[in-house]
Write a protein that holds these residues in place. Structure first.
Motif, PDB file in Angstrom:
ATOM      1  N   GLU A 136      -4.496   0.859   7.175  1.00  0.00           N
ATOM      2  CA  GLU A 136      -3.965   0.294   6.282  1.00  0.00           C
ATOM      3  C   GLU A 136      -3.418  -1.328   6.979  1.00  0.00           C
ATOM      4  O   GLU A 136      -3.539  -1.954   6.931  1.00  0.00           O
ATOM      5  CB  GLU A 136      -2.953   0.325   5.191  1.00  0.00           C
ATOM      6  CG  GLU A 136      -3.592   1.160   3.915  1.00  0.00           C
ATOM      7  CD  GLU A 136      -3.567   0.831   3.047  1.00  0.00           C
ATOM      8  OE1 GLU A 136      -3.499  -0.186   2.018  1.00  0.00           O
ATOM      9  OE2 GLU A 136      -5.403   0.775   2.505  1.00  0.00           O
TER      10      GLU A 136
ATOM     11  N   SER B   6       0.775  -1.367   0.025  1.00  0.00           N
ATOM     12  CA  SER B   6      -0.047   0.010   0.232  1.00  0.00           C
ATOM     13  C   SER B   6       0.899   0.977   0.211  1.00  0.00           C
ATOM     14  O   SER B   6       1.775   1.376   0.386  1.00  0.00           O
ATOM     15  CB  SER B   6      -0.886   0.535   1.180  1.00  0.00           C
ATOM     16  OG  SER B   6      -1.762  -1.288   1.474  1.00  0.00           O
TER      17      SER B   6
ATOM     18  N   ASP C  86       1.559   9.268  -8.226  1.00  0.00           N
ATOM     19  CA  ASP C  86       0.684   8.310  -9.065  1.00  0.00           C
ATOM     20  C   ASP C  86       0.623   7.691 -10.281  1.00  0.00           C
ATOM     21  O   ASP C  86       2.393   7.358 -10.539  1.00  0.00           O
ATOM     22  CB  ASP C  86       0.151   9.592  -9.947  1.00  0.00           C
ATOM     23  CG  ASP C  86       0.705  10.736 -10.569  1.00  0.00           C
ATOM     24  OD1 ASP C  86       1.948  10.447 -10.852  1.00  0.00           O
ATOM     25  OD2 ASP C  86       0.440  11.033 -11.144  1.00  0.00           O
TER      26      ASP C  86
ATOM     27  N   VAL D  38       0.516   5.535   0.868  1.00  0.00           N
ATOM     28  CA  VAL D  38      -0.709   7.119   1.382  1.00  0.00           C
ATOM     29  C   VAL D  38       0.340   8.045   0.934  1.00  0.00           C
ATOM     30  O   VAL D  38       1.694   8.147   1.510  1.00  0.00           O
ATOM     31  CB  VAL D  38      -0.378   6.873   2.444  1.00  0.00           C
ATOM     32  CG1 VAL D  38      -1.489   7.797   2.764  1.00  0.00           C
ATOM     33  CG2 VAL D  38      -1.709   5.267   2.635  1.00  0.00           C
TER      34      VAL D  38
ATOM     35  N   ASP E 208      -3.010  -1.467  -3.776  1.00  0.00           N
ATOM     36  CA  ASP E 208      -3.885  -0.312  -3.188  1.00  0.00           C
ATOM     37  C   ASP E 208      -3.087   0.997  -2.673  1.00  0.00           C
ATOM     38  O   ASP E 208      -2.061   1.201  -2.373  1.00  0.00           O
ATOM     39  CB  ASP E 208      -3.999  -0.704  -1.755  1.00  0.00           C
ATOM     40  CG  ASP E 208      -5.486   0.852  -1.344  1.00  0.00           C
ATOM     41  OD1 ASP E 208      -6.494   1.259  -1.886  1.00  0.00           O
ATOM     42  OD2 ASP E 208      -5.408   0.506   0.375  1.00  0.00           O
ATOM     43  N   HIS E 209      -3.447   1.861  -3.270  1.00  0.00           N
ATOM     44  CA  HIS E 209      -2.737   3.402  -3.929  1.00  0.00           C
ATOM     45  C   HIS E 209      -3.427   4.533  -3.440  1.00  0.00           C
ATOM     46  O   HIS E 209      -4.078   4.585  -3.737  1.00  0.00           O
ATOM     47  CB  HIS E 209      -1.563   3.309  -4.457  1.00  0.00           C
ATOM     48  CG  HIS E 209      -2.268   3.548  -5.945  1.00  0.00           C
ATOM     49  ND1 HIS E 209      -2.983   4.449  -6.495  1.00  0.00           N
ATOM     50  CD2 HIS E 209      -2.117   3.050  -6.428  1.00  0.00           C
ATOM     51  CE1 HIS E 209      -3.169   4.304  -7.636  1.00  0.00           C
ATOM     52  NE2 HIS E 209      -2.861   2.777  -7.934  1.00  0.00           N
ATOM     53  N   GLN E 210      -3.420   5.459  -2.097  1.00  0.00           N
ATOM     54  CA  GLN E 210      -4.347   6.669  -1.744  1.00  0.00           C
ATOM     55  C   GLN E 210      -3.868   8.155  -2.370  1.00  0.00           C
ATOM     56  O   GLN E 210      -2.421   7.819  -0.987  1.00  0.00           O
ATOM     57  CB  GLN E 210      -5.082   6.035  -0.909  1.00  0.00           C
ATOM     58  CG  GLN E 210      -4.012   6.366   0.262  1.00  0.00           C
ATOM     59  CD  GLN E 210      -5.529   5.731   1.637  1.00  0.00           C
ATOM     60  OE1 GLN E 210      -6.379   6.564   1.541  1.00  0.00           O
ATOM     61  NE2 GLN E 210      -5.525   4.805   2.593  1.00  0.00           N
TER      62      GLN E 210
END
Length: 237
Positions: free
Chosen positions: A152, A108, A117, A110, A128-130
């Protein structure tokens, strides 16, 4: 100061472990590791360093965030991973989360930096990346990044790899008021939320700051380091 270990001391049992990275944009290492010389104490950084392996001669791979992140995640210098201009990572490169994914890790990321991006290839291999959207108050500060990382931790299987991108130490310098109780705002000082504009004018010679103004803005920057320190404490706890 804290004595830095030249050899890591790790008495734990050998087993697969979770991996967490806090990538700090805009922070000077001497400000982090020698705060007593420059400003308010950073107790959680000191707590971390006490048991850590510290590289005394470590250098950013580029003058901007994107090529530096790309270097950390690819183990390649910018001419090899193709982010010399901060643009993108070559698709042919294998990234750290891809390697960890093959070893069974859930990956992941964050980020408080909107440039971390897909377009730049930095999220390659992350399941998962935010990127946190800015709020109307303090934006994406370190506490919010660490909170998202801890979420996470709660919902993802172990072993896990979580990469957190913090940009508090970049202007504008707008730390919470409660961290600035010792600060007197000098005349003609820039507003905290506009310090990035002030710095731009200083760099271009349109503003010539006096020593008091410089000290004030540097104290605001160190207030942002205090925010990072608080967030690190939450992660260590």
């Amino acid at each position: 100061g804290v004595a830095h270990r030249t050899i890591p001391l790790d008495r734990r049992d050998r087993q697969v472990r979770d991996v967490y990275i806090l990538a700090l944009e805009g922070a000077r290492p001497d400000d982090l590791f020698e705060p007593q010389r420059r400003g308010p104490s950073l107790p959680n950084v000191e707590r971390f360093v006490e048991h850590a392996l510290v590289f005394d001669r470590a250098y950013a791979l580029g003058p901007a965030a994107v090529p530096s992140h790309a270097g950390v995640l690819s183990s390649l210098v910018p001419p090899a991973h193709l982010t010399v201009l901060g643009s993108f990572v070559a698709e042919s490169r294998t990234m750290l989360p891809e390697l960890l994914g093959r070893a069974g890790y859930f990956n992941s990321s964050v980020s408080a930096n909107g440039d971390f991006d897909d377009q730049r290839g930095l999220t390659q291999g992350f399941a998962d990346h935010q990127i946190l959207e800015h709020s109307n108050t303090r934006g994406n500060d370190a506490n919010k990044i660490v909170t998202a990382m801890l979420e996470e931790v709660e919902r993802r299987p172990s072993p896990r790899f979580i990469y957190g991108v913090l940009n508090d130490a970049q202007a504008p310098y707008d730390p919470p008021t409660e961290l600035l109780t010792d600060v007197v705002i000098p005349p003609d000082a820039p507003a905290q939320h506009r310090t990035h504009m002030w710095i731009g004018r200083v760099r271009t010679g349109k503003v010539v700051p006096d020593a008091v103004q410089l000290a004030y803005v540097r104290r605001l920057y160190r207030g942002e380091l205090q925010v990072i320190d608080q967030a690190l404490g939450d992660l260590l706890d």
